[in-house]
Design a protein around this motif. Structure first.
Motif, PDB file in Angstrom:
ATOM      1  N   ARG A 142      -3.644   0.183  -7.974  1.00 11.59           N
ATOM      2  CA  ARG A 142      -3.179   1.386  -7.273  1.00 11.59           C
ATOM      3  C   ARG A 142      -3.070   2.535  -8.272  1.00 11.59           C
ATOM      4  O   ARG A 142      -2.624   2.366  -9.405  1.00 11.59           O
ATOM      5  CB  ARG A 142      -1.841   1.145  -6.587  1.00 11.59           C
ATOM      6  CG  ARG A 142      -1.964   0.286  -5.341  1.00 11.59           C
ATOM      7  CD  ARG A 142      -0.774   0.441  -4.396  1.00 11.59           C
ATOM      8  NE  ARG A 142      -1.087  -0.127  -3.094  1.00 11.59           N
ATOM      9  CZ  ARG A 142      -1.591   0.553  -2.078  1.00 11.59           C
ATOM     10  NH1 ARG A 142      -1.834   1.853  -2.224  1.00 11.59           N
ATOM     11  NH2 ARG A 142      -1.846  -0.037  -0.940  1.00 11.59           N
ATOM     12  N   VAL A 143      -3.473   3.697  -7.786  1.00  9.01           N
ATOM     13  CA  VAL A 143      -3.438   4.899  -8.619  1.00  9.01           C
ATOM     14  C   VAL A 143      -2.733   6.001  -7.837  1.00  9.01           C
ATOM     15  O   VAL A 143      -3.172   6.374  -6.740  1.00  9.01           O
ATOM     16  CB  VAL A 143      -4.861   5.369  -8.991  1.00  9.01           C
ATOM     17  CG1 VAL A 143      -4.791   6.593  -9.904  1.00  9.01           C
ATOM     18  CG2 VAL A 143      -5.644   4.244  -9.662  1.00  9.01           C
ATOM     19  N   ASP A 144      -1.638   6.511  -8.373  1.00 15.76           N
ATOM     20  CA  ASP A 144      -0.910   7.616  -7.753  1.00 15.76           C
ATOM     21  C   ASP A 144      -1.361   8.925  -8.383  1.00 15.76           C
ATOM     22  O   ASP A 144      -1.325   9.084  -9.609  1.00 15.76           O
ATOM     23  CB  ASP A 144       0.601   7.436  -7.930  1.00 15.76           C
ATOM     24  CG  ASP A 144       1.133   6.225  -7.154  1.00 15.76           C
ATOM     25  OD1 ASP A 144       0.542   5.893  -6.105  1.00 15.76           O
ATOM     26  OD2 ASP A 144       2.121   5.616  -7.602  1.00 15.76           O
ATOM     27  N   TRP A 182      -9.815  -2.548  -4.961  1.00 17.90           N
ATOM     28  CA  TRP A 182      -9.895  -3.957  -5.332  1.00 17.90           C
ATOM     29  C   TRP A 182     -11.041  -4.068  -6.315  1.00 17.90           C
ATOM     30  O   TRP A 182     -12.192  -3.818  -5.971  1.00 17.90           O
ATOM     31  CB  TRP A 182     -10.114  -4.829  -4.104  1.00 17.90           C
ATOM     32  CG  TRP A 182      -8.915  -4.863  -3.215  1.00 17.90           C
ATOM     33  CD1 TRP A 182      -8.625  -4.025  -2.182  1.00 17.90           C
ATOM     34  CD2 TRP A 182      -7.818  -5.771  -3.303  1.00 17.90           C
ATOM     35  NE1 TRP A 182      -7.415  -4.356  -1.617  1.00 17.90           N
ATOM     36  CE2 TRP A 182      -6.904  -5.422  -2.286  1.00 17.90           C
ATOM     37  CE3 TRP A 182      -7.518  -6.857  -4.141  1.00 17.90           C
ATOM     38  CZ2 TRP A 182      -5.715  -6.118  -2.085  1.00 17.90           C
ATOM     39  CZ3 TRP A 182      -6.329  -7.551  -3.939  1.00 17.90           C
ATOM     40  CH2 TRP A 182      -5.448  -7.183  -2.927  1.00 17.90           C
ATOM     41  N   ILE A 183     -10.707  -4.416  -7.562  1.00 13.58           N
ATOM     42  CA  ILE A 183     -11.688  -4.366  -8.643  1.00 13.58           C
ATOM     43  C   ILE A 183     -11.905  -5.763  -9.230  1.00 13.58           C
ATOM     44  O   ILE A 183     -11.009  -6.619  -9.176  1.00 13.58           O
ATOM     45  CB  ILE A 183     -11.240  -3.392  -9.756  1.00 13.58           C
ATOM     46  CG1 ILE A 183     -10.028  -3.950 -10.508  1.00 13.58           C
ATOM     47  CG2 ILE A 183     -10.914  -2.020  -9.180  1.00 13.58           C
ATOM     48  CD1 ILE A 183      -9.637  -3.149 -11.740  1.00 13.58           C
ATOM     49  N   PRO A 184     -13.094  -6.026  -9.782  1.00 10.59           N
ATOM     50  CA  PRO A 184     -13.303  -7.310 -10.468  1.00 10.59           C
ATOM     51  C   PRO A 184     -12.270  -7.509 -11.576  1.00 10.59           C
ATOM     52  O   PRO A 184     -12.053  -6.608 -12.399  1.00 10.59           O
ATOM     53  CB  PRO A 184     -14.718  -7.170 -11.032  1.00 10.59           C
ATOM     54  CG  PRO A 184     -15.391  -6.205 -10.110  1.00 10.59           C
ATOM     55  CD  PRO A 184     -14.323  -5.216  -9.742  1.00 10.59           C
ATOM     56  N   SER A 209      -1.730  -7.975  -6.876  1.00 12.93           N
ATOM     57  CA  SER A 209      -2.172  -9.365  -6.754  1.00 12.93           C
ATOM     58  C   SER A 209      -3.703  -9.442  -6.757  1.00 12.93           C
ATOM     59  O   SER A 209      -4.396  -8.426  -6.706  1.00 12.93           O
ATOM     60  CB  SER A 209      -1.635  -9.957  -5.445  1.00 12.93           C
ATOM     61  OG  SER A 209      -2.096  -9.194  -4.336  1.00 12.93           O
ATOM     62  N   THR A 210      -4.197 -10.662  -6.820  1.00 15.22           N
ATOM     63  CA  THR A 210      -5.642 -10.886  -6.709  1.00 15.22           C
ATOM     64  C   THR A 210      -5.936 -11.579  -5.378  1.00 15.22           C
ATOM     65  O   THR A 210      -5.075 -12.198  -4.773  1.00 15.22           O
ATOM     66  CB  THR A 210      -6.178 -11.771  -7.862  1.00 15.22           C
ATOM     67  OG1 THR A 210      -5.554 -13.056  -7.795  1.00 15.22           O
ATOM     68  CG2 THR A 210      -5.920 -11.123  -9.200  1.00 15.22           C
TER      69      THR A 210
END
Length: 218
Positions: A142-144, A182-184, A209-210
């Motif tokens: 997450r990026v704010d 959602w990133i690797p 989480s993953t």
């Protein structure tokens, strides 16, 4: 760039394909499943539909890592049907999949070698028609972002996600714009570095989480 974690692939939708060898019909049914119980239901359904066939041979692989496998020759000589079918699934690196090959005998015996080739080819050719799903372990990031920069960062994050096998998630708005990706898992450090570069060091991701995600194949 580090290669993302890989799991066995699966298929997106059921596939049916027919092969004729010396007048015998081999009808391959491939169906994605999530459990052994679901695979058993598929097998039972095919056997009901093709009740008049001499053989309905089966092979299945299930589990995230493909650690559960089972096969049946269904009356064919031992080792000439189920195991060759299973080996094709293994060789293709697949899981959560059941294969049922229905055989209508054409009156000409194929011999052990001929049966092995026919059953494995039936499954292999059906897989050639299948749409693959690649399984990836993705990490929530997450990026704010201040509202004034939200449009520019939105574009940058979407481009990054497309280029890196990531999935762009939801955007929520409050005191700031909050972007979810959602990133690797293996490239989380690369993501943080790229985010810092595009924001002059003002933005840092917060990881959650993953989850395992099915990504359409190329």
């Amino acid at each position: 760039m580090t290669t993302p974690s890989r799991y066995p692939d699966t298929i997106a939708t059921p596939v049916t394909r027919e092969l004729v060898v010396k007048k015998s019909r081999f009808i391959a049914h491939l169906v994605p499943v999530r459990s052994v119980a679901e695979a058993d239901e598929v097998i039972a359904s095919v056997r009901r539909q093709y009740w008049d066939a001499r053989h309905n041979c089966t092979a299945m692989v299930t589990g995230l890592n493909g650690d559960q496998a089972r096969s049946s020759d269904d009356g064919e000589p031992s080792g000439t049907a189920g195991i060759p079918m299973l080996e094709v699934l293994r060789r293709r690196g697949l899981t959560d999949l059941v294969a049922v090959v229905t055989r209508y005998f054409g009156g000409v015996k194929l011999g052990a070698g001929g049966l092995i080739r026919a059953y494995s080819t039936a499954v292999s050719e059906a897989l050639d028609d299948a749409a693959l799903l690649h399984r990836r372990e993705l990490l929530e990031a997450r990026v704010d972002v201040p509202h004034a920069d939200a449009g520019r960062i939105d574009n940058a994050l979407r481009e990054w996600a497309t280029a890196h096998g990531a999935s762009f998630g939801d955007v929520t708005y409050g005191t700031s714009a909050s972007f979810a990706l959602w990133i690797p898992l293996a490239i989380k450090e690369e993501f943080a570095a790229d985010l810092a570069a595009v924001s002059a060091g003002s933005l840092l991701p917060v990881y959650g989480s993953t989850r395992i995600v099915d990504v359409p194949g190329d």
